[in-house]
Design a protein around this motif. Sequence first.
Motif, PDB file in Angstrom:
ATOM      1  N   VAL A  85       2.629   1.798   4.998  1.00 42.77           N
ATOM      2  CA  VAL A  85       2.896   2.695   6.115  1.00 42.77           C
ATOM      3  C   VAL A  85       2.027   3.834   6.244  1.00 42.77           C
ATOM      4  CG1 VAL A  85       4.804   4.557   6.515  1.00 42.77           C
ATOM      5  CG2 VAL A  85       5.310   2.498   5.323  1.00 42.77           C
ATOM      6  N   GLU A  86       1.646   3.922   7.549  1.00 52.74           N
ATOM      7  CA  GLU A  86       0.721   4.916   7.873  1.00 52.74           C
ATOM      8  C   GLU A  86       1.233   6.168   8.575  1.00 52.74           C
ATOM      9  OE1 GLU A  86      -3.277   6.007   8.695  1.00 52.74           O
ATOM     10  OE2 GLU A  86      -2.681   4.029   8.341  1.00 52.74           O
ATOM     11  N   TYR A  87       0.792   7.090   7.689  1.00 50.16           N
ATOM     12  CA  TYR A  87       1.503   8.560   7.850  1.00 50.16           C
ATOM     13  C   TYR A  87       0.505   9.500   7.430  1.00 50.16           C
ATOM     14  CZ  TYR A  87       1.830   8.748   2.743  1.00 50.16           C
ATOM     15  OH  TYR A  87       1.416   8.552   1.390  1.00 50.16           O
ATOM     16  N   ASN A  88       0.872  10.971   7.819  1.00 49.50           N
ATOM     17  CA  ASN A  88      -0.020  12.009   7.559  1.00 49.50           C
ATOM     18  C   ASN A  88       0.502  12.662   6.417  1.00 49.50           C
ATOM     19  OD1 ASN A  88      -2.458  13.044   8.467  1.00 49.50           O
ATOM     20  ND2 ASN A  88      -1.689  13.947  10.497  1.00 49.50           N
ATOM     21  N   ASN A  89      -0.337  12.946   5.691  1.00 47.85           N
ATOM     22  CA  ASN A  89       0.220  13.464   4.174  1.00 47.85           C
ATOM     23  C   ASN A  89      -0.942  14.290   3.777  1.00 47.85           C
ATOM     24  OD1 ASN A  89       1.642  14.406   2.023  1.00 47.85           O
ATOM     25  ND2 ASN A  89       0.973  12.245   0.822  1.00 47.85           N
ATOM     26  N   ASN A  90      -0.736  15.476   3.213  1.00 52.51           N
ATOM     27  CA  ASN A  90      -1.847  16.489   2.752  1.00 52.51           C
ATOM     28  C   ASN A  90      -2.423  16.276   1.297  1.00 52.51           C
ATOM     29  OD1 ASN A  90      -2.533  17.520   5.299  1.00 52.51           O
ATOM     30  ND2 ASN A  90      -0.848  19.152   4.905  1.00 52.51           N
ATOM     31  N   PRO A 144      10.534   1.364   2.427  1.00 54.69           N
ATOM     32  CA  PRO A 144       9.735   2.640   2.836  1.00 54.69           C
ATOM     33  C   PRO A 144      10.087   3.951   2.136  1.00 54.69           C
ATOM     34  CG  PRO A 144      10.703   1.590   4.840  1.00 54.69           C
ATOM     35  CD  PRO A 144      11.358   0.992   3.727  1.00 54.69           C
ATOM     36  N   VAL A 145       9.178   4.673   1.642  1.00 55.91           N
ATOM     37  CA  VAL A 145       9.501   5.842   0.922  1.00 55.91           C
ATOM     38  C   VAL A 145       9.140   7.060   1.746  1.00 55.91           C
ATOM     39  CG1 VAL A 145       9.467   4.830  -1.469  1.00 55.91           C
ATOM     40  CG2 VAL A 145       7.462   5.704  -0.754  1.00 55.91           C
ATOM     41  N   VAL A 146       8.427   7.002   2.969  1.00 52.60           N
ATOM     42  CA  VAL A 146       7.968   7.825   3.796  1.00 52.60           C
ATOM     43  C   VAL A 146       8.151   7.580   5.320  1.00 52.60           C
ATOM     44  CG1 VAL A 146       6.220   8.826   2.252  1.00 52.60           C
ATOM     45  CG2 VAL A 146       5.481   6.941   3.802  1.00 52.60           C
ATOM     46  N   ALA A 147       8.303   8.258   6.178  1.00 51.04           N
ATOM     47  CA  ALA A 147       8.252   8.149   7.553  1.00 51.04           C
ATOM     48  C   ALA A 147       6.919   7.858   8.332  1.00 51.04           C
ATOM     49  CB  ALA A 147       8.940   9.099   8.213  1.00 51.04           C
ATOM     50  N   GLY A 148       6.713   6.942   8.995  1.00 51.06           N
ATOM     51  CA  GLY A 148       5.493   6.566   9.483  1.00 51.06           C
ATOM     52  C   GLY A 148       5.361   5.176  10.310  1.00 51.06           C
ATOM     53  N   GLY A 166       0.927  -1.251   0.234  1.00 51.09           N
ATOM     54  CA  GLY A 166       0.003  -0.049  -0.092  1.00 51.09           C
ATOM     55  C   GLY A 166       0.798   1.208   0.057  1.00 51.09           C
ATOM     56  N   PRO A 167       0.325   2.453   0.292  1.00 53.17           N
ATOM     57  CA  PRO A 167       0.887   3.787   0.298  1.00 53.17           C
ATOM     58  C   PRO A 167       2.240   3.546   1.477  1.00 53.17           C
ATOM     59  CG  PRO A 167      -1.380   4.185   0.731  1.00 53.17           C
ATOM     60  CD  PRO A 167      -1.285   2.524   0.747  1.00 53.17           C
ATOM     61  N   GLY A 168       3.132   4.299   0.821  1.00 56.41           N
ATOM     62  CA  GLY A 168       4.494   4.485   1.618  1.00 56.41           C
ATOM     63  C   GLY A 168       5.513   3.331   1.369  1.00 56.41           C
ATOM     64  N   LEU A 169       5.198   2.560   0.601  1.00 61.09           N
ATOM     65  CA  LEU A 169       6.104   1.326   0.444  1.00 61.09           C
ATOM     66  C   LEU A 169       6.381   1.155  -1.195  1.00 61.09           C
ATOM     67  CD1 LEU A 169       4.822  -1.442   2.574  1.00 61.09           C
ATOM     68  CD2 LEU A 169       6.746  -0.020   3.034  1.00 61.09           C
TER      69      LEU A 169
END
Length: 246
Positions: A61-66, A44-48, A31-34
């Motif tokens: 990866v669960e993270y806050n993104n706008n 991972p491509v984001v921190a979370g 899913g998102p972030g990998l």
Amino acid sequence: MTTTERPIVLPGDTIPPHLIPSSTTKPLRLGPGLRHVPPSDIVPVVAGQLITNHQKNSMWVEYNNNRYLPTPGDLIIAQITRSGPDFYYCLLSPYTPHATLPHLSFESATKKTRPQLLPGSLVYARVILANKHMDPEIECVSQSTGKSDGLGELKGGMVFDVSLQFARRLLMSRSREEGKVEVLELLGEEGLAFEIAVGRNGKIWVGGEDVKVVVAVGRALRETDEAGLGVEEQRRLVRRLVKGMK
């Protein structure tokens, strides 16, 4: 959802093998972030917070993104902007390229019976194609069953904007876990009748015959999201909103 560990990961971290689902019957879904780096690395491509769902053999990866980034399999709420010869062009978010929705991507649709959607119409759809070289493509029918499975035009109701993280939480497991959103169940227990569709692009559609109920549900969701309310705070919020309707 069956989860064991929820470690914090940073971009480029190595994910230990024991955290990666290993079903022999289902393909691994990222899913998102990998990102998959051939031949077998998952990075991972984001921190979370790394989340794994062993039942569905998926992880993200669960993270806050706008900014919403379309991912195949995402359920989203899209707005029709115009129609071409073969596709509708749809807006997913202000920061996302227009998605294409084939005219025949509806249950039992033919050239004569396909829905006639006007600009401004809303649809609940699934992302089937998303990469940086092409515009996203969405569908309102299951390719495996030919049925709508709840997808299609959303008529009436109201749309409320929430954070992407809150939308993901609503679409996750129904089990009682830390961070669970119970506000919808609490509203139902109060006897409020409404329909809801949650989009991973941070949009929630609420439908119902009573406009006051639709507005109350939308307010409950927005306040729960913006204030980060816990379960007991959600209960107090619902009681206050229902009391204000009487």
